[in-house]
Design a protein around this motif. Structure first.
Motif, short mmCIF file in Angstrom:
data_model
loop_
_atom_site.label_atom_id
_atom_site.label_comp_id
_atom_site.label_asym_id
_atom_site.label_seq_id
_atom_site.Cartn_x
_atom_site.Cartn_y
_atom_site.Cartn_z
N ALA A 192 93.08 91.07 18.25
CA ALA A 192 91.90 91.61 17.57
C ALA A 192 92.01 91.43 16.06
N VAL A 193 93.17 91.73 15.49
CA VAL A 193 93.36 91.54 14.05
C VAL A 193 93.32 90.05 13.71
N ALA A 194 93.90 89.23 14.55
CA ALA A 194 93.91 87.79 14.31
C ALA A 194 92.51 87.20 14.32
N ALA A 195 91.60 87.80 15.11
CA ALA A 195 90.25 87.24 15.27
C ALA A 195 89.20 87.92 14.42
N SER A 196 89.51 89.06 13.83
CA SER A 196 88.51 89.82 13.09
C SER A 196 88.16 89.12 11.78
N PRO A 197 86.88 88.90 11.50
CA PRO A 197 86.48 88.17 10.29
C PRO A 197 87.04 88.74 9.00
N VAL A 198 87.13 90.07 8.89
CA VAL A 198 87.57 90.66 7.62
C VAL A 198 89.03 90.36 7.34
N PHE A 199 89.85 90.20 8.37
CA PHE A 199 91.25 89.87 8.16
C PHE A 199 91.44 88.37 7.99
N VAL A 200 90.67 87.57 8.71
CA VAL A 200 90.74 86.12 8.54
C VAL A 200 90.31 85.73 7.13
N ALA A 201 89.18 86.27 6.68
CA ALA A 201 88.64 85.91 5.37
C ALA A 201 89.55 86.38 4.25
N ALA A 204 86.17 83.60 20.78
CA ALA A 204 84.87 83.30 20.19
C ALA A 204 84.74 83.91 18.80
N CYS A 205 85.18 85.16 18.68
CA CYS A 205 85.11 85.83 17.39
C CYS A 205 86.03 85.15 16.37
N GLY A 206 87.22 84.81 16.79
CA GLY A 206 88.16 84.16 15.90
C GLY A 206 87.69 82.79 15.46
N LEU A 207 87.09 82.06 16.36
CA LEU A 207 86.58 80.73 16.01
C LEU A 207 85.49 80.84 14.95
N ALA A 208 84.56 81.77 15.15
CA ALA A 208 83.50 81.97 14.15
C ALA A 208 84.07 82.41 12.81
N ALA A 209 85.07 83.29 12.85
CA ALA A 209 85.69 83.76 11.61
C ALA A 209 86.38 82.64 10.86
N VAL A 210 87.06 81.77 11.58
CA VAL A 210 87.75 80.64 10.95
C VAL A 210 86.76 79.65 10.36
N LEU A 211 85.69 79.38 11.08
CA LEU A 211 84.70 78.41 10.59
C LEU A 211 84.00 78.91 9.34
N ILE A 212 83.71 80.21 9.29
CA ILE A 212 82.94 80.75 8.17
C ILE A 212 83.85 81.22 7.04
N GLY A 213 84.99 81.83 7.37
CA GLY A 213 85.81 82.47 6.36
C GLY A 213 86.88 81.61 5.74
N LEU A 214 87.19 80.45 6.35
CA LEU A 214 88.20 79.55 5.81
C LEU A 214 87.55 78.21 5.47
N PRO A 215 88.19 77.39 4.63
CA PRO A 215 87.61 76.10 4.24
C PRO A 215 87.76 75.04 5.32
N THR A 216 87.14 75.30 6.47
CA THR A 216 87.23 74.37 7.59
C THR A 216 86.03 73.43 7.66
N LEU A 217 84.88 73.85 7.15
CA LEU A 217 83.67 73.05 7.21
C LEU A 217 83.57 72.15 5.97
N THR A 218 82.57 71.32 5.93
CA THR A 218 82.37 70.48 4.76
C THR A 218 81.91 71.34 3.59
N PRO A 219 82.11 70.90 2.35
CA PRO A 219 81.61 71.66 1.21
C PRO A 219 80.11 71.92 1.28
N ALA A 220 79.35 70.96 1.81
CA ALA A 220 77.90 71.14 1.89
C ALA A 220 77.55 72.30 2.81
N VAL A 221 78.22 72.39 3.95
CA VAL A 221 77.94 73.48 4.89
C VAL A 221 78.44 74.80 4.33
N SER A 222 79.62 74.79 3.72
CA SER A 222 80.15 76.02 3.12
C SER A 222 79.22 76.52 2.01
#
Length: 502
Positions: free
Chosen positions: A126-135, A342-360
């Motif tokens: 839960a902590v690993a996947a929670s957006p507030v901890f990932v970000a 699912a929650c962790g994947l969304a958190a990583v995509l939004i909260g970390l620099p995984t996407l392109t700069p344009a999408v971020s």
């Protein structure tokens, strides 16, 4: 003749088992932590420095017992990490280590609550996947260290309550004192613990352990308190400024649903609600003090107009309790792992620099922080090109600490030799520069009307932009480079009005 021993009743057996933590299943929990570390390391340096990381390093280069916006621990650690080979990478490794620590401590707390293998893995996941901890682990700073400190104190308090020894309480006091030297918000946790013990574990307060722990924490914090008092309680004033920027109590109330829903991650709301239910039930009565901690944190941070993520570390305790309830009821054995992934994947995509700069850049309204790690070398180069037409001694005056930090840390290696100043946050204590600002390049989020308060002649040299029309905090506010001449006084005369917090 000895009296025959009566057989243990079911109630006594249950109470004894509640006081003995479940064995830690390190292999399964370590696997979750390893996944966290690998994912974060894979993108740790994909974009670049964050403005706050520049600032922490610069503050660390001016060692002191405090700064206007924070205690000394994070800046001193940042300075030490930045001095290692690898540039920014050692800073990010520290942030990732803190995130991994939160994951492991969530599992330990679940074990303290009686949770076995499944509960420990659920709490860690839960902590690993929670957006507030990932970000938070995107960058090194006070936030990710604060989350780690809360997790450690929660574990040590639970352990001290179980063991009842002075030594166990002193361990909690040491960690609390260190945590307070990172971020003063930990004081809210300590107030919550005290209130929880007064309500549900009053007998504990009749022992010396908690009081010695509190005294030890205060002793460790004392140098920072003395610094703050000598600087007119700068940290309190800074908190008031940040609260006003957040909209005060109404703003904090407006953010509360976001805190309770999005920061935890929508699929994980059910888990922390389950934690509340368990702590409120007969099975969780030994740890009901944690409910008081959660209530105190929500009330105090809301009443103080605090930022939404300040209360997030409470989720570690609620996740741990909820994971124990999920294990006890053997429910959703498949749904929980799916929800966490699912929650962790969304958190990583939004909260970390995984996407392109344009999408971020397009997602800045959801989480602006990844874009705050993008484009600083380009910003530095733009300032260098503007400064090339002036003598190398021409001072550069920036509107905020991020701009000043980028030029100070990245500039020399890219050919910038101009002195760099700012009057933002703790920079205001390091000025004013000597002499008179006859010719100055003012860089950042200024406007000509403001600059005309200090210089009669203000000319726009060039805008500050990101490639391909992308935006970050700088470019979204029309940052530019200005040539300022004919000052209305010396630096010392202008400095009181140039200083600002935020």
């Amino acid at each position: 003749m000895t009296k025959p021993e009566l057989p243990e009743t079911d109630t006594e057996r249950r109470e004894r088992q509640e006081r003995i933590p479940a064995p830690l299943h390190w292999r399964a929990v370590a696997l979750v932590a390893a996944v966290v570390g690998v994912v974060h390391l894979a993108v740790a340096t994909r974009f670049g420095w964050h403005r706050d990381e520049f600032y922490y390093v610069i503050c660390g280069r001016h060692p002191d017992w405090g700064y206007v916006d924070q205690p000394p621990l994070a800046p001193l650690l940042a300075r030490a990490a930045a001095a290692l080979p690898g540039g920014m990478l050692p800073l990010r490794v520290l942030a990732i280590a803190a995130q991994v620590g939160c994951v492991l401590l969530a599992a330990v707390l679940a074990a303290e609550f009686g949770g076995r293998r499944r509960a420990q893995v659920l709490a860690a996941g839960a902590v690993a996947a929670s957006p507030v901890f990932v970000a938070a682990s995107l960058l090194f700073g006070t936030t990710v260290l604060d989350q780690l400190a809360w997790a450690a104190v929660l574990v040590l308090v639970a352990r001290a309550l179980r063991r009842g020894t002075v030594g166990a309480w002193l361990a909690a006091g040491v960690v609390a004192g260190i945590g307070l030297q990172n971020k003063s918000t930990l004081a809210v946790l300590l107030l919550g613990v005290l209130a929880g013990l007064a309500i549900y574990r009053r007998e504990v307060l009749r022992t010396p352990g908690p009081w010695l722990a509190g005294g030890l924490a205060a002793l460790i914090l004392a140098p920072n308190l003395v610094w703050d008092a000598r600087h007119q309680w700068a940290n309190l004033h800074m908190a008031q400024v940040l609260s006003a920027q957040q909209g005060g109590v109404p703003g904090a109330l407006a953010q509360l649903p976001l805190t309770l829903l999005l920061l935890a991650g929508p699929p994980l709301v059910v888990l922390w609600v389950a934690g509340v239910r368990r702590l409120g039930s007969a099975a969780g009565r030994e740890h009901r003090w944690l409910l008081v901690v959660a209530v105190v944190a929500v009330v105090l941070f809301t009443a103080g107009g605090g930022k939404s993520y300040y209360v997030a570390p409470v989720l570690i305790g609620l996740f741990a309790a909820g994971a124990v309830r999920a294990e006890e009821h053997a429910d959703n054995r498949v749904a929980w792992p799916v929800a966490m992934v699912a929650c962790g994947l969304a958190a990583v995509l939004i909260g970390l620099p995984t996407l392109t700069p344009a999408v971020s850049s397009a997602l800045r309204a959801v989480d602006p922080e990844p874009m705050e790690t993008y484009g600083w070398p380009g910003y530095t180069d733009q300032v260098i090109r503007a400064a090339a037409g002036f003598p190398s001694g021409t001072p550069i005056f920036t509107s905020n600490y991020g701009e000043a930090g980028a030029l100070t840390i990245l500039g020399p290696g890219r050919g910038l030799h101009n002195p760099v100043y700012s009057a933002h946050n703790n920079y205001l204590l390091w000025g004013p520069p000597p002499g008179t600002p006859d010719t100055v390049l003012c860089v950042g989020q200024w406007n000509t009307a403001y600059l005309h308060r200090f210089w009669s002649d203000v000319t726009t040299v060039a805008p500050i932009t990101l490639p391909h029309g992308l935006t970050d905090q700088e470019t979204s506010r029309h940052a530019a480079i200005y040539l300022c001449r004919a000052p209305h006084g010396t630096w010392a005369q202008l400095w009181p009005d140039l200083r600002h917090l935020g």
